[in-house]
Design a protein around this motif. Structure first.
Motif, PDB file in Angstrom:
ATOM      1  N   ILE A  87       0.858  -1.184   0.000  1.00  0.00           N
ATOM      2  CA  ILE A  87       0.000   0.000   0.000  1.00  0.00           C
ATOM      3  C   ILE A  87       0.895   1.235   0.000  1.00  0.00           C
ATOM      4  CG2 ILE A  87      -1.709   1.298   1.321  1.00  0.00           C
ATOM      5  CD1 ILE A  87      -2.531  -1.455   2.560  1.00  0.00           C
ATOM      6  N   LEU A  88       0.716   2.106  -0.998  1.00  0.00           N
ATOM      7  CA  LEU A  88       1.486   3.342  -1.077  1.00  0.00           C
ATOM      8  C   LEU A  88       0.632   4.493  -0.569  1.00  0.00           C
ATOM      9  CD1 LEU A  88       3.951   4.989  -1.960  1.00  0.00           C
ATOM     10  CD2 LEU A  88       2.909   5.151  -4.228  1.00  0.00           C
ATOM     11  N   LYS A  89       1.200   5.237   0.365  1.00  0.00           N
ATOM     12  CA  LYS A  89       0.516   6.410   0.908  1.00  0.00           C
ATOM     13  C   LYS A  89       1.407   7.619   0.685  1.00  0.00           C
ATOM     14  CE  LYS A  89      -1.989   3.805   4.382  1.00  0.00           C
ATOM     15  NZ  LYS A  89      -2.500   3.790   5.737  1.00  0.00           N
ATOM     16  N   ILE A  90       0.811   8.664   0.153  1.00  0.00           N
ATOM     17  CA  ILE A  90       1.530   9.919  -0.058  1.00  0.00           C
ATOM     18  C   ILE A  90       1.406  10.759   1.213  1.00  0.00           C
ATOM     19  CG2 ILE A  90       1.671  12.028  -1.454  1.00  0.00           C
ATOM     20  CD1 ILE A  90       2.393   9.461  -2.990  1.00  0.00           C
ATOM     21  N   TYR A  91       2.533  11.310   1.643  1.00  0.00           N
ATOM     22  CA  TYR A  91       2.503  12.175   2.827  1.00  0.00           C
ATOM     23  C   TYR A  91       3.239  13.472   2.537  1.00  0.00           C
ATOM     24  CZ  TYR A  91       7.410  11.292   4.058  1.00  0.00           C
ATOM     25  OH  TYR A  91       8.792  11.242   4.059  1.00  0.00           O
ATOM     26  N   ASN A  92       2.922  14.493   3.292  1.00  0.00           N
ATOM     27  CA  ASN A  92       3.592  15.783   3.204  1.00  0.00           C
ATOM     28  C   ASN A  92       4.384  15.961   4.494  1.00  0.00           C
ATOM     29  OD1 ASN A  92       4.374  18.473   3.317  1.00  0.00           O
ATOM     30  ND2 ASN A  92       2.486  19.217   2.374  1.00  0.00           N
ATOM     31  N   PRO A  93       5.723  15.919   4.443  1.00  0.00           N
ATOM     32  CA  PRO A  93       6.514  16.005   5.666  1.00  0.00           C
ATOM     33  C   PRO A  93       6.347  17.328   6.415  1.00  0.00           C
ATOM     34  CG  PRO A  93       7.926  16.168   3.732  1.00  0.00           C
ATOM     35  CD  PRO A  93       6.553  15.826   3.240  1.00  0.00           C
ATOM     36  N   GLN A  94       5.855  18.353   5.720  1.00  0.00           N
ATOM     37  CA  GLN A  94       5.672  19.646   6.368  1.00  0.00           C
ATOM     38  C   GLN A  94       4.466  19.670   7.308  1.00  0.00           C
ATOM     39  OE1 GLN A  94       8.221  21.630   5.877  1.00  0.00           O
ATOM     40  NE2 GLN A  94       8.974  20.185   4.360  1.00  0.00           N
ATOM     41  N   ILE A  95       3.520  18.745   7.093  1.00  0.00           N
ATOM     42  CA  ILE A  95       2.306  18.776   7.916  1.00  0.00           C
ATOM     43  C   ILE A  95       2.037  17.467   8.665  1.00  0.00           C
ATOM     44  CG2 ILE A  95       1.204  20.565   6.512  1.00  0.00           C
ATOM     45  CD1 ILE A  95      -0.460  18.336   5.199  1.00  0.00           C
ATOM     46  N   VAL A  96       2.997  16.554   8.690  1.00  0.00           N
ATOM     47  CA  VAL A  96       2.798  15.289   9.400  1.00  0.00           C
ATOM     48  C   VAL A  96       2.745  15.555  10.898  1.00  0.00           C
ATOM     49  CG1 VAL A  96       3.885  13.093  10.016  1.00  0.00           C
ATOM     50  CG2 VAL A  96       3.879  13.846   7.646  1.00  0.00           C
ATOM     51  N   ASP A  97       1.707  15.063  11.530  1.00  0.00           N
ATOM     52  CA  ASP A  97       1.608  15.085  12.985  1.00  0.00           C
ATOM     53  C   ASP A  97       2.177  13.741  13.471  1.00  0.00           C
ATOM     54  OD1 ASP A  97       0.941  14.931  15.655  1.00  0.00           O
ATOM     55  OD2 ASP A  97      -1.139  15.530  15.384  1.00  0.00           O
ATOM     56  N   ILE A  98       3.354  13.782  14.063  1.00  0.00           N
ATOM     57  CA  ILE A  98       4.069  12.555  14.421  1.00  0.00           C
ATOM     58  C   ILE A  98       3.267  11.694  15.386  1.00  0.00           C
ATOM     59  CG2 ILE A  98       6.103  11.657  15.639  1.00  0.00           C
ATOM     60  CD1 ILE A  98       6.607  12.497  12.725  1.00  0.00           C
ATOM     61  N   GLU A  99       2.630  12.273  16.353  1.00  0.00           N
ATOM     62  CA  GLU A  99       1.868  11.465  17.321  1.00  0.00           C
ATOM     63  C   GLU A  99       0.695  10.753  16.641  1.00  0.00           C
ATOM     64  OE1 GLU A  99       3.004  10.636  20.316  1.00  0.00           O
ATOM     65  OE2 GLU A  99       4.726  11.845  19.752  1.00  0.00           O
ATOM     66  N   THR A 100       0.013  11.431  15.736  1.00  0.00           N
ATOM     67  CA  THR A 100      -1.067  10.797  14.976  1.00  0.00           C
ATOM     68  C   THR A 100      -0.506   9.701  14.088  1.00  0.00           C
ATOM     69  OG1 THR A 100      -2.353  12.842  14.999  1.00  0.00           O
ATOM     70  CG2 THR A 100      -2.934  11.209  13.322  1.00  0.00           C
ATOM     71  N   PHE A 101       0.620   9.973  13.426  1.00  0.00           N
ATOM     72  CA  PHE A 101       1.272   8.985  12.573  1.00  0.00           C
ATOM     73  C   PHE A 101       1.623   7.729  13.383  1.00  0.00           C
ATOM     74  CE2 PHE A 101       5.195   7.190  10.723  1.00  0.00           C
ATOM     75  CZ  PHE A 101       4.735   6.883   9.455  1.00  0.00           C
ATOM     76  N   LYS A 102       2.178   7.914  14.554  1.00  0.00           N
ATOM     77  CA  LYS A 102       2.552   6.776  15.397  1.00  0.00           C
ATOM     78  C   LYS A 102       1.314   5.980  15.822  1.00  0.00           C
ATOM     79  CE  LYS A 102       5.449   7.788  18.728  1.00  0.00           C
ATOM     80  NZ  LYS A 102       6.223   8.535  19.729  1.00  0.00           N
ATOM     81  N   LYS A 103       0.243   6.654  16.161  1.00  0.00           N
ATOM     82  CA  LYS A 103      -0.995   5.959  16.548  1.00  0.00           C
ATOM     83  C   LYS A 103      -1.568   5.164  15.378  1.00  0.00           C
ATOM     84  CE  LYS A 103      -2.296   9.143  20.197  1.00  0.00           C
ATOM     85  NZ  LYS A 103      -3.134  10.259  20.590  1.00  0.00           N
ATOM     86  N   GLU A 104      -1.524   5.736  14.169  1.00  0.00           N
ATOM     87  CA  GLU A 104      -2.065   5.070  12.982  1.00  0.00           C
ATOM     88  C   GLU A 104      -1.225   3.867  12.549  1.00  0.00           C
ATOM     89  OE1 GLU A 104      -2.258   8.208  10.096  1.00  0.00           O
ATOM     90  OE2 GLU A 104      -4.103   9.046  10.944  1.00  0.00           O
TER      91      GLU A 104
END
Length: 161
Positions: A87-104
């Motif tokens: 599964i490929l997911k596009i992300y924007n490093p300027q707006i990534v919320d790290i805590e949300t990313f870790k939870k997901e």
């Protein structure tokens, strides 16, 4: 040799800590680009490196692969995504919320491809320390491995050719 070390580390963590929730992140920078334009393709050397990453990661079952929306990052990761149906997911490093990313991504194995400044920054945010500096412009073989085991954080940096 380095592929064996990465795989041994991965399997050791999986076997010895199987009762705990383990999240595994692999971070790489895009491969060598063709030129210095705003959104270049990979060079021939970069395309070769993309194949090397594919071979290195061939035994790892990623739950998802994250890439920025640039030709060089997408071309770096495409061999892995296409070969393994990831599964490929596009992300924007300027707006990534790290805590949300870790939870997901908790309990998953994730590959992230980015840039010379965004990859070390994201790793530092996940490990909660300023351990890694920006990647030199001529350095393309860094592999950052971050493992979260419950409340423990392990990180390492491998320099591949």
């Amino acid at each position: 040799m380095k592929k064996s070390i990465v795989l041994l580390l991965f399997f050791w963590i999986q076997v010895t800590l199987s009762q705990k929730t383990i999240t595994q992140y692999y971070f790489i920078r895009h491969a060598e680009k063709a030129d210095s334009s705003k959104n270049p393709d990979l060079s021939e050397k970069g395309l070769e490196r993309a194949q090397e990453w594919k071979a290195l990661f061939s035994e790892i079952n990623f739950d998802a692969v994250y890439s920025t929306d640039f030709k060089r990052t997408l071309q770096t990761i495409n061999p892995i995504v296409l070969e393994n149906g990831k599964i490929l997911k596009i992300y924007n490093p300027q707006i990534v919320d790290i805590e949300t990313f870790k939870k997901e991504t908790i309990g998953k194995t994730i590959l992230i491809v980015g840039h010379s400044n965004t990859i070390p920054k994201m790793v530092n945010q996940i490990i909660k320390e300023n351990k890694y500096s920006d990647i030199a412009e001529n350095q393309f073989g860094n592999l950052y491995i971050v493992t979260l085991i419950e409340n423990q954080i392990l990180s390492q940096l491998l320099h591949l050719k």
